[in-house]
Scaffold this motif. Sequence first.
Motif, PDB file in Angstrom:
ATOM      1  N   HIS A 247       0.855  -1.398  -0.104  1.00 60.28           N
ATOM      2  CA  HIS A 247      -0.127  -0.130   0.085  1.00 60.28           C
ATOM      3  C   HIS A 247       0.935   1.166  -0.016  1.00 60.28           C
ATOM      4  CE1 HIS A 247       0.495   0.664   4.457  1.00 60.28           C
ATOM      5  NE2 HIS A 247       0.340  -0.889   4.449  1.00 60.28           N
ATOM      6  N   ARG A 248       2.125   1.221   0.381  1.00 63.46           N
ATOM      7  CA  ARG A 248       2.993   2.394   0.433  1.00 63.46           C
ATOM      8  C   ARG A 248       3.530   2.902  -1.035  1.00 63.46           C
ATOM      9  NH1 ARG A 248       5.953   4.903   4.664  1.00 63.46           N
ATOM     10  NH2 ARG A 248       5.700   4.005   6.551  1.00 63.46           N
ATOM     11  N   MET A 249       3.198   1.786  -2.033  1.00 64.35           N
ATOM     12  CA  MET A 249       3.371   2.116  -3.388  1.00 64.35           C
ATOM     13  C   MET A 249       2.483   2.637  -4.152  1.00 64.35           C
ATOM     14  SD  MET A 249       6.589   0.930  -3.838  1.00 64.35           S
ATOM     15  CE  MET A 249       7.087   0.227  -5.419  1.00 64.35           C
ATOM     16  N   GLY A 250       1.127   2.557  -3.589  1.00 63.73           N
ATOM     17  CA  GLY A 250       0.055   3.258  -4.271  1.00 63.73           C
ATOM     18  C   GLY A 250      -1.149   2.364  -3.774  1.00 63.73           C
ATOM     19  N   ASP A 251      -2.319   2.980  -4.296  1.00 60.97           N
ATOM     20  CA  ASP A 251      -3.713   2.576  -3.988  1.00 60.97           C
ATOM     21  C   ASP A 251      -3.982   1.355  -4.691  1.00 60.97           C
ATOM     22  OD1 ASP A 251      -6.291   1.853  -3.488  1.00 60.97           O
ATOM     23  OD2 ASP A 251      -7.064   4.102  -4.072  1.00 60.97           O
ATOM     24  N   GLN A 252      -4.452   0.219  -4.249  1.00 61.97           N
ATOM     25  CA  GLN A 252      -4.404  -1.054  -5.113  1.00 61.97           C
ATOM     26  C   GLN A 252      -5.694  -0.877  -6.075  1.00 61.97           C
ATOM     27  OE1 GLN A 252      -5.396  -4.830  -3.002  1.00 61.97           O
ATOM     28  NE2 GLN A 252      -4.904  -5.915  -4.839  1.00 61.97           N
ATOM     29  N   ALA A 253      -6.752  -0.192  -5.434  1.00 60.92           N
ATOM     30  CA  ALA A 253      -8.001   0.197  -6.116  1.00 60.92           C
ATOM     31  C   ALA A 253      -7.897   1.509  -7.105  1.00 60.92           C
ATOM     32  CB  ALA A 253      -9.087   0.269  -5.174  1.00 60.92           C
ATOM     33  N   GLY A 254      -7.019   2.077  -6.972  1.00 61.73           N
ATOM     34  CA  GLY A 254      -6.787   3.044  -7.776  1.00 61.73           C
ATOM     35  C   GLY A 254      -6.417   2.840  -9.178  1.00 61.73           C
ATOM     36  N   THR A 255      -6.527   3.893 -10.201  1.00 61.93           N
ATOM     37  CA  THR A 255      -5.931   3.557 -11.591  1.00 61.93           C
ATOM     38  C   THR A 255      -4.249   3.826 -11.852  1.00 61.93           C
ATOM     39  OG1 THR A 255      -6.702   5.885 -12.126  1.00 61.93           O
ATOM     40  CG2 THR A 255      -8.270   3.899 -12.391  1.00 61.93           C
ATOM     41  N   GLU A 256      -3.740   4.843 -10.886  1.00 58.43           N
ATOM     42  CA  GLU A 256      -2.492   5.091 -11.008  1.00 58.43           C
ATOM     43  C   GLU A 256      -1.507   3.811 -11.344  1.00 58.43           C
ATOM     44  OE1 GLU A 256       0.044   9.020  -9.633  1.00 58.43           O
ATOM     45  OE2 GLU A 256      -0.865   7.690  -8.091  1.00 58.43           O
ATOM     46  N   VAL A 257      -0.659   3.900 -11.970  1.00 58.06           N
ATOM     47  CA  VAL A 257       0.468   2.948 -12.012  1.00 58.06           C
ATOM     48  C   VAL A 257       1.151   3.031 -10.822  1.00 58.06           C
ATOM     49  CG1 VAL A 257       2.529   1.607 -13.274  1.00 58.06           C
ATOM     50  CG2 VAL A 257       0.558   2.383 -14.291  1.00 58.06           C
ATOM     51  N   ALA A 258       1.486   1.783  -9.995  1.00 53.85           N
ATOM     52  CA  ALA A 258       2.341   2.045  -8.801  1.00 53.85           C
ATOM     53  C   ALA A 258       3.661   1.883  -9.037  1.00 53.85           C
ATOM     54  CB  ALA A 258       1.775   0.955  -7.632  1.00 53.85           C
ATOM     55  N   SER A 259       4.506   2.667  -8.770  1.00 55.45           N
ATOM     56  CA  SER A 259       6.022   2.619  -8.868  1.00 55.45           C
ATOM     57  C   SER A 259       6.720   3.271  -7.650  1.00 55.45           C
ATOM     58  CB  SER A 259       6.380   3.201  -9.926  1.00 55.45           C
ATOM     59  OG  SER A 259       6.154   4.586 -10.034  1.00 55.45           O
ATOM     60  N   TRP A 260       8.105   3.196  -7.689  1.00 56.39           N
ATOM     61  CA  TRP A 260       8.972   4.007  -6.757  1.00 56.39           C
ATOM     62  C   TRP A 260       8.487   5.445  -6.777  1.00 56.39           C
ATOM     63  CZ3 TRP A 260      10.230   1.395  -2.766  1.00 56.39           C
ATOM     64  CH2 TRP A 260      10.410   0.157  -2.679  1.00 56.39           C
ATOM     65  N   ALA A 261       7.992   5.787  -7.993  1.00 58.65           N
ATOM     66  CA  ALA A 261       7.875   7.446  -8.146  1.00 58.65           C
ATOM     67  C   ALA A 261       6.552   7.623  -7.421  1.00 58.65           C
ATOM     68  CB  ALA A 261       7.546   7.530  -9.682  1.00 58.65           C
ATOM     69  N   THR A 262       5.712   6.703  -7.146  1.00 57.13           N
ATOM     70  CA  THR A 262       4.653   7.083  -6.391  1.00 57.13           C
ATOM     71  C   THR A 262       4.599   6.564  -4.898  1.00 57.13           C
ATOM     72  OG1 THR A 262       3.491   4.909  -7.271  1.00 57.13           O
ATOM     73  CG2 THR A 262       2.995   6.921  -8.465  1.00 57.13           C
ATOM     74  N   ALA A 263       5.938   6.053  -4.639  1.00 62.62           N
ATOM     75  CA  ALA A 263       5.943   5.376  -3.089  1.00 62.62           C
ATOM     76  C   ALA A 263       5.879   6.583  -2.009  1.00 62.62           C
ATOM     77  CB  ALA A 263       7.075   4.788  -3.243  1.00 62.62           C
ATOM     78  N   ASN A 264       5.340   6.113  -1.034  1.00 61.53           N
ATOM     79  CA  ASN A 264       5.583   6.925   0.285  1.00 61.53           C
ATOM     80  C   ASN A 264       6.397   6.377   1.367  1.00 61.53           C
ATOM     81  OD1 ASN A 264       5.080   8.402   2.532  1.00 61.53           O
ATOM     82  ND2 ASN A 264       2.814   7.938   2.637  1.00 61.53           N
ATOM     83  N   SER A 265       7.563   6.686   1.540  1.00 60.43           N
ATOM     84  CA  SER A 265       8.248   6.116   2.559  1.00 60.43           C
ATOM     85  C   SER A 265       8.545   6.879   3.856  1.00 60.43           C
ATOM     86  CB  SER A 265       9.743   5.772   2.009  1.00 60.43           C
ATOM     87  OG  SER A 265       9.984   7.022   1.233  1.00 60.43           O
ATOM     88  N   ASN A 266       7.639   7.677   3.959  1.00 59.54           N
ATOM     89  CA  ASN A 266       7.653   8.881   5.086  1.00 59.54           C
ATOM     90  C   ASN A 266       7.479   8.124   6.399  1.00 59.54           C
ATOM     91  OD1 ASN A 266       7.625  10.955   3.489  1.00 59.54           O
ATOM     92  ND2 ASN A 266       5.380  11.346   3.729  1.00 59.54           N
ATOM     93  N   ASP A 267       8.422   8.481   7.307  1.00 58.82           N
ATOM     94  CA  ASP A 267       8.256   7.802   8.765  1.00 58.82           C
ATOM     95  C   ASP A 267       8.441   6.139   8.733  1.00 58.82           C
ATOM     96  OD1 ASP A 267       7.747  10.409   9.706  1.00 58.82           O
ATOM     97  OD2 ASP A 267       5.558  10.014   9.522  1.00 58.82           O
TER      98      ASP A 267
END
Length: 366
Positions: A247-267
Motif C-alpha cells: 500500500h505504500r507504493m500506491g492504492d490497489q483500487a486506484g488507476t495510477e500505475v504504482a511504482s517507486w515514483a508514487t511510493a510513500n516512505s515517510n516515517d
Amino acid sequence: MISTGGFAVPSGPLSILGFIFSVVTWLFIRWPFHSKARNIVIKDKRDEKLFVTPLPTLVTDDPLSTSPKLYRPFRHGPNFITMGIRKLSWDNWIEMDSYFLRYHDMKASELNKDFNSHVKYVDNPTTKDACFELYEELVRYLTHRYPKIYRWEGDKVHNSLTKEIFAFPAYGHYHLDAAAVCLPGFWRLKEKFRMSLDTLHFEAGVPHYAAKLQKSMNRFFQNLTPDKPVERNNFFIQLDDGLHWSHRMGDQAGTEVASWATANSNDLSIDEIHFRSERQTLRRLPRSKAVIFTVRTYFEPVTRIAQEPHIPGRLAEAIRNWDETVSFYKGKSHWDKILLPYLDEQDRLQKERGVVEQNEEVLFPY
Ligand code: HEM
C-alpha cells in the motif's frame, strides 16, 4: 512481482480449476510457433505427420535471362470447366524470369501508394504463425533456388537486384495472453495483459534489459523445450507488510500505475521493511507448446531474515554493489538509510558471536 499463493490438493472440478490457476500463474502463448529457417516442418492436422519441405535445385544461370513461360491455358474445341490441376515440382514453386523487375516495381509502387488497401490479415496467433512460416519457407526457397539474387547476410535477406534488405524475424514474440495473478505486490495484471515479453520488461523499467537480457531471453524462450524446465530467484525490498499489495507504493483500487515514483516512505521503520523474494519456474507445455511461468513468493520481515547466519552482511554487500540503474529500479533511496545501518549492526553482532565463521556455502546454496 507475482505470486501463486497457496498450494492445495483439489477434490472437485471447481477446486481442480482453482488448483490449476493457483499453480499456473502465467501462460505465455508462443508466437510464432517454433520453427527454424533451415528445418521447416509442417504439421499435418489429420495424421500429425511431420513434413520437411524439400530444398529446390539451384539455378546457376541468371534467372532474369529466362523468358517468361508462355502459359496459354486454352485448347481447341470445347473447353470444359475442370480443376485442371497438375503435379507441381518443388523446384518451380516460385518462378523468376525477365519480367521480374517490371512486375516488382509496379507492386512496390502500389504498396507505397496505399499499403493497407493491398495487405490485410487477421491479427491472431494462428495467422501470425502462418505468415512467419510462409516467410521462412519463401526465404529458404529463394536463397537456395536463386542465390545470385537472394542471399543471407547477417540475419537479413538481401535482394541484389532491387537492393532491398529484409530483416528476418529471428525469433517470435511471446505475449502474456493468460494469467492468474493474486499477489503481485505492486502492479496490476490489466496493466501488463497481452504485452510482449519485451514490452512488459521495458515498461517495468527492468535495469539493463536491452543491453543484457533482451536478446538472450528471447533466444531462451524460442529454444525452450518441454524436457528442460528452468528456475530463477529474485528479491525486492518492500516498504510494508502487504503480501498481496504494497500500500505504500500506491492504492490497489486506484488507476495510477504504482511504482517507486508514487511510493510513500515517510516515517518508515525497520519493522515495516519486508524482504520479498520470488522463486520462478519456466517450462514449455508438451501439448499446446505454450510457455508457462509460475511464481511462488516468499515474504518475510527483514528483521527476521537478518537473524539468519551471514544474511545481514551478504544482503548489505549486495545492495551496496548495485549500480545506479539497479538502485533506482529497486527504490533504494526510499529505504537504504534505515535498512543499511540496521544490516551493518546485525552483521557486527553476528561477527561478535562468531556466527560468520561457519561455512556460508553449506548454509546457503544461493
Ligand atoms: C528467462 C525469463 C525471465 C528473466 C531472465 C526475467 C528477468 C527479469 C528481471 C531481471 C526483472 C527485474 C526484477 C528481477 O530481478 O526479477 C524482471 C522483472 C519482471 N518480469 Fe521478468 N524475466 C523473465 C521472465 C518473465 C516472464 C515470463 C514474465 C511474464 C509475465 C515476466 C514478467 C516480469 C515483470 C512483470 C517484471 C517487473 C516487475 C516490476 O514491475 O518491477 N518476466 N524480469
